[in-house]
Enzyme design. Structure first.
Site, PDB file in Angstrom:
ATOM      1  N   GLU A 168       0.793  -1.230   0.000  1.00 24.65           N
ATOM      2  CA  GLU A 168       0.000   0.000   0.000  1.00 24.65           C
ATOM      3  C   GLU A 168       0.828   1.284   0.000  1.00 24.65           C
ATOM      4  OE1 GLU A 168      -2.836  -0.141   3.198  1.00 24.65           O
ATOM      5  OE2 GLU A 168      -3.776  -1.952   2.468  1.00 24.65           O
ATOM      6  N   GLU A 350      -5.396  -8.514   1.005  1.00 23.47           N
ATOM      7  CA  GLU A 350      -6.075  -8.111   2.242  1.00 23.47           C
ATOM      8  C   GLU A 350      -7.543  -7.876   1.944  1.00 23.47           C
ATOM      9  OE1 GLU A 350      -4.714  -4.682   4.438  1.00 23.47           O
ATOM     10  OE2 GLU A 350      -2.617  -5.302   4.265  1.00 23.47           O
TER      11      GLU A 350
HETATM   12  O1  IFM Z   1      -4.215  -2.709   9.227  1.00 19.10           O
HETATM   13  C1  IFM Z   1      -4.201  -2.224   7.926  1.00 19.10           C
HETATM   14  C2  IFM Z   1      -3.031  -2.767   7.153  1.00 19.10           C
HETATM   15  O2  IFM Z   1      -1.818  -2.508   7.778  1.00 19.10           O
HETATM   16  C3  IFM Z   1      -2.982  -2.150   5.786  1.00 19.10           C
HETATM   17  N1  IFM Z   1      -4.269  -2.303   5.121  1.00 19.10           N
HETATM   18  C4  IFM Z   1      -5.438  -1.921   5.829  1.00 19.10           C
HETATM   19  C5  IFM Z   1      -5.477  -2.602   7.188  1.00 19.10           C
HETATM   20  C6  IFM Z   1      -6.752  -2.189   7.959  1.00 19.10           C
HETATM   21  O3  IFM Z   1      -6.747  -0.826   8.141  1.00 19.10           O
END
Ligand code: IFM
Length: 450
Positions: A168, A350
């Site tokens: 990210e 994710e």
């Molecule tokens: O916890 C975060 C992660 O580190 C990066 N993506 C989003 C998740 C939830 O906010």
């Protein structure tokens, strides 16, 4: 043809994700150096409740128990990140053998349990010493990152084949340099632009380092992709949403995968871009990781350095317990669009939902809200796949409740509840649900085999 599609069809991969600073704890153990998050957490009013990652889930000492939990769920892949300051406490130079040995233990334990390690080089914990030298605002950062990648490749490349460069970048660049909500806490449009370009250069340099350091490496990058929507129909809000979309969804994947910046950004970045840079950034990749949660909103704000401000979802939208809009169709659309635009195999690296989960009087956590969310989002992913999106795997965020950055430990994203005072792990109802879902899919696959 990309590299993975040249391989025999692989089975769909079910996994879970975490990151170093959010779970490891042991922030001073075995020679680990400080990261920018250690520093940020010490600053007043940065993190809810004054929480820090000092102990987190103590995964550093409890990783074997965590691997056993993953095995019980039945996942075949685990995405984690390496803490750069554990290997190189000041970011470069002195190598910390004791810190590197932790990831040997973790990787060996995963392989023994039949779980494939997916190693991400950077999930936001830059060594503080490098930030002191300019961090992502320095063009030298690309070289620092490539040297770190070379070291990781040499150390773990005999056992790890799946690598991601960044997690990210759109988020940590915007929040760290545009809004100042994350370290290094800068709010400045020029700094934000510099960080974008230097992180992109670092990505390209690390891909090359991994490619030459690991035989048969499968290399990707992980982007958070969400629809960016206007807070209202006002023209300035529409323009704000477009700019957020450019910063969030395009500033990294476009140059990394397509070889160019969006036009507006290319013009703004012109002073930073040296001859040959776009070729340095756009290196062949094997897969694209997509992290998806929820649509996000912007509104025009002439006083804000980036010209826009963050906005909440409009009233009346279905929301999670932590106030994030729940809209599975947006996930379906993002997967279809990304598949068409970037033409790489996709892994959902994710997806998940935050809640205020609690132990009930029977000692269980009944997180039906998470089961409903995962069920709906996995269904949306399958709809996208049926419509042609090339999705090869899905990782729930997250294995464990953990340090949720500025929100501290209040927002829980885990399949496993962590009782922070005792660090006891308690599988939630969603962990059992995910285990059953994986088992059902496996059973269906073997029944379908001729
Ligand atoms: O916890 C975060 C992660 O580190 C990066 N993506 C989003 C998740 C939830 O906010």
């Amino acid at each position: 043809m990309n590299r993975l599609s040249a391989r025999p069809a692989e089975t769909f991969l079910w996994g879970v994700s975490t990151s170093s600073y959010q779970i490891e704890g042991a922030s001073k153990a075995d020679g680990r150096g400080p990261s920018i998050w250690d520093t940020f957490c010490q600053q007043k009013d940065r993190i809810a409740n004054g929480d820090t990652g000092d102990i987190a889930c103590d995964h550093y000492h409890r990783f074997a128990e965590d691997i056993a939990l993953m095995r019980d769920i039945g996942v075949k892949a685990y995405r984690f990140s390496v803490a750069w300051p554990r290997l190189l406490p000041t970011g470069r130079g002195h190598f910390n053998e004791a810190g590197a040995a932790f990831y040997d233990r973790l990787i060996d334990g995963l392989l023994e349990a039949g779980i494939e390690p997916w190693l991400c080089l950077y999930h936001w914990d830059l060594p503080q010493a490098l930030d002191d030298e300019g961090g992502w605002l320095s063009r030298d950062a690309a070289g620092w990152f490539a040297d770190y990648a070379t070291l990781v490749a040499r150390r773990y490349g005999d056992r790890v084949k799946r690598f991601a460069t960044f997690n990210e970048p759109g988020v940590f660049a915007l929040f760290g340099f545009g809004f100042g909500w994350q370290p290094p806490g800068v709010i400045d449009a020029d700094a934000h632009r510099k960080a974008i370009h230097h992180v992109n250069l670092a990505h390209g340099a690390a891909v090359d380092a991994l490619r030459s350091g690991v035989s048969n490496a499968s290399i990707g990058v992980i982007h958070n992709m969400q629809p960016c929507l206007p807070a209202s129909a006002a023209l300035e809000d529409l323009a704000a949403a477009e700019r957020l979309h450019m910063h969030w969804n395009q500033a990294f994947p476009d140059p990394q995968i397509l070889g160019y910046y969006p036009k507006v950004l290319a013009d703004e970045l012109a002073p930073q871009i040296a001859p040959g840079d776009m070729a340095r950034i756009c290196r062949p990749l094997d897969w694209l990781g997509i992290n998806h949660y929820s649509p996000i909103y912007a509104r025009g704000d002439k006083t804000a350095p980036l010209g826009y401000a963050w906005a909440g979802p409009p009233a009346g939208m279905p929301q999670s317990e932590v106030g994030w809009q729940v809209q599975p169709d947006a996930f379906r659309d993002i997967l279809l669009e990304a598949s068409k635009r970037y033409r790489l195999p996709i892994y959902v690296t994710e997806n998940g939902t935050g809640g205020r989960d609690q132990l009930d009087h029977t000692g269980n956590v009944r997180d039906q809200h998470r089961i409903d969310y995962l069920n709906a989002y996995i269904g949306a992913m399958e709809t996208a796949m049926a419509a042609g999106a090339d999705v090869r795997g899905y990782f729930v965020w997250s294995l464990l409740d953990n340090f949720e950055w500025g929100a501290g430990y209040g927002d829980r994203f885990g399949l496993i509840y962590v009782d922070y005072p005792t660090l006891r792990r308690i599988p939630k109802a969603s962990a059992r649900w995910y285990a059953e879902r994986i088992a059902q899919k496996a059973a269906r696959r073997s029944a379908e085999k001729p």
